[in-house]
Design a protein around this motif. Sequence first.
Motif, PDB file in Angstrom:
ATOM      1  N   LYS A 111       0.920  -1.217   0.353  1.00  0.00           N
ATOM      2  CA  LYS A 111       0.042  -0.172  -0.127  1.00  0.00           C
ATOM      3  C   LYS A 111       0.803   1.361  -0.095  1.00  0.00           C
ATOM      4  CE  LYS A 111      -4.319   1.062   2.005  1.00  0.00           C
ATOM      5  NZ  LYS A 111      -4.624   1.088   3.251  1.00  0.00           N
ATOM      6  N   LEU A 112       0.039   2.173  -0.803  1.00  0.00           N
ATOM      7  CA  LEU A 112       1.583   3.539  -0.914  1.00  0.00           C
ATOM      8  C   LEU A 112       1.227   4.105  -0.153  1.00  0.00           C
ATOM      9  CD1 LEU A 112       1.534   3.976  -4.972  1.00  0.00           C
ATOM     10  CD2 LEU A 112       3.188   3.348  -3.200  1.00  0.00           C
ATOM     11  N   GLY A 113       1.482   5.309   0.640  1.00  0.00           N
ATOM     12  CA  GLY A 113       1.187   6.122   1.833  1.00  0.00           C
ATOM     13  C   GLY A 113       0.488   7.440   0.384  1.00  0.00           C
ATOM     14  N   LYS A 114      -0.190   8.125   1.755  1.00  0.00           N
ATOM     15  CA  LYS A 114      -0.113   9.838   0.920  1.00  0.00           C
ATOM     16  C   LYS A 114       0.663  10.605   0.101  1.00  0.00           C
ATOM     17  CE  LYS A 114      -4.110  11.031   3.959  1.00  0.00           C
ATOM     18  NZ  LYS A 114      -5.001  11.794   5.041  1.00  0.00           N
ATOM     19  N   LYS A 115       1.748  10.747   0.833  1.00  0.00           N
ATOM     20  CA  LYS A 115       3.184  11.381   0.292  1.00  0.00           C
ATOM     21  C   LYS A 115       3.397  11.393  -1.049  1.00  0.00           C
ATOM     22  CE  LYS A 115       7.570  13.321   1.888  1.00  0.00           C
ATOM     23  NZ  LYS A 115       8.721  13.790   2.304  1.00  0.00           N
ATOM     24  N   THR A 116       3.452   9.664  -0.947  1.00  0.00           N
ATOM     25  CA  THR A 116       3.768   9.173  -2.516  1.00  0.00           C
ATOM     26  C   THR A 116       3.271   8.992  -3.471  1.00  0.00           C
ATOM     27  OG1 THR A 116       4.805   7.032  -0.910  1.00  0.00           O
ATOM     28  CG2 THR A 116       4.521   6.844  -3.309  1.00  0.00           C
ATOM     29  N   LYS A 117       1.619   9.173  -2.503  1.00  0.00           N
ATOM     30  CA  LYS A 117       0.674   9.115  -3.861  1.00  0.00           C
ATOM     31  C   LYS A 117       0.834  10.701  -4.613  1.00  0.00           C
ATOM     32  CE  LYS A 117      -2.732   5.635  -2.684  1.00  0.00           C
ATOM     33  NZ  LYS A 117      -3.876   5.706  -2.075  1.00  0.00           N
ATOM     34  N   ARG A 118       0.341  12.112  -3.756  1.00  0.00           N
ATOM     35  CA  ARG A 118       0.950  12.823  -3.807  1.00  0.00           C
ATOM     36  C   ARG A 118       2.586  13.504  -4.623  1.00  0.00           C
ATOM     37  NH1 ARG A 118       3.549  17.845  -3.630  1.00  0.00           N
ATOM     38  NH2 ARG A 118       4.795  16.696  -2.360  1.00  0.00           N
ATOM     39  N   GLU A 119       3.031  12.708  -4.620  1.00  0.00           N
ATOM     40  CA  GLU A 119       4.545  13.052  -5.351  1.00  0.00           C
ATOM     41  C   GLU A 119       4.189  12.418  -6.893  1.00  0.00           C
ATOM     42  OE1 GLU A 119       7.617  11.448  -2.849  1.00  0.00           O
ATOM     43  OE2 GLU A 119       7.235  13.110  -1.718  1.00  0.00           O
ATOM     44  N   THR A 120       3.344  11.245  -6.867  1.00  0.00           N
ATOM     45  CA  THR A 120       3.514  10.438  -8.146  1.00  0.00           C
ATOM     46  C   THR A 120       2.288  11.342  -8.820  1.00  0.00           C
ATOM     47  OG1 THR A 120       3.562   8.196  -6.803  1.00  0.00           O
ATOM     48  CG2 THR A 120       2.356   8.561  -9.382  1.00  0.00           C
ATOM     49  N   ARG A 121       1.254  11.925  -8.311  1.00  0.00           N
ATOM     50  CA  ARG A 121       0.505  13.317  -9.056  1.00  0.00           C
ATOM     51  C   ARG A 121       1.251  14.471  -9.928  1.00  0.00           C
ATOM     52  NH1 ARG A 121      -3.346  11.724  -4.937  1.00  0.00           N
ATOM     53  NH2 ARG A 121      -2.758  13.206  -3.930  1.00  0.00           N
ATOM     54  N   LYS A 151       4.429  14.628  -9.994  1.00  0.00           N
ATOM     55  CA  LYS A 151       5.207  14.473 -11.347  1.00  0.00           C
ATOM     56  C   LYS A 151       4.316  14.299 -12.702  1.00  0.00           C
ATOM     57  CE  LYS A 151       8.448  12.139  -9.044  1.00  0.00           C
ATOM     58  NZ  LYS A 151       9.151  10.906  -8.706  1.00  0.00           N
TER      59      LYS A 151
END
Length: 115
Positions: free
Chosen positions: A2-12, A14
């Motif tokens: 499971k990905l964390g909130k911070k990782t998901k935001r960074e992906t968005r 990019k």
Amino acid sequence: MKLGKKTKRETRHKRITAKIIGTKEIPRLCVFRSNKHIYVQLIDDEKRATIISVKDKDIKKKGKKTELAVEVGKLIAKKAFEKKIEKIIFDRAGYKYHGRVKSLAEGAREGGLKF
């Protein structure tokens, strides 16, 4: 996994920055929102340089975080006009467009920036 909130935001973020490019005439207005503060920068991606940066700590007023975000938007607009910048590209940096991010954008529009 499971990905964390911070990782998901960074992906968005990019994904967004791959599509938008700031120039000297029309810079990218990038927002960073922490739990307590909000920061904003005008960025020239061609030179990879920050033109102007503002944070809520620069404002002497106290108040709610959304009210401070509006003031930060107005302040960045004022500083942009001093550098003869009228039009920008808004980069929400992977955050949802509501709350403090939306308030900051509305403050920048009230200040006279077009995007």
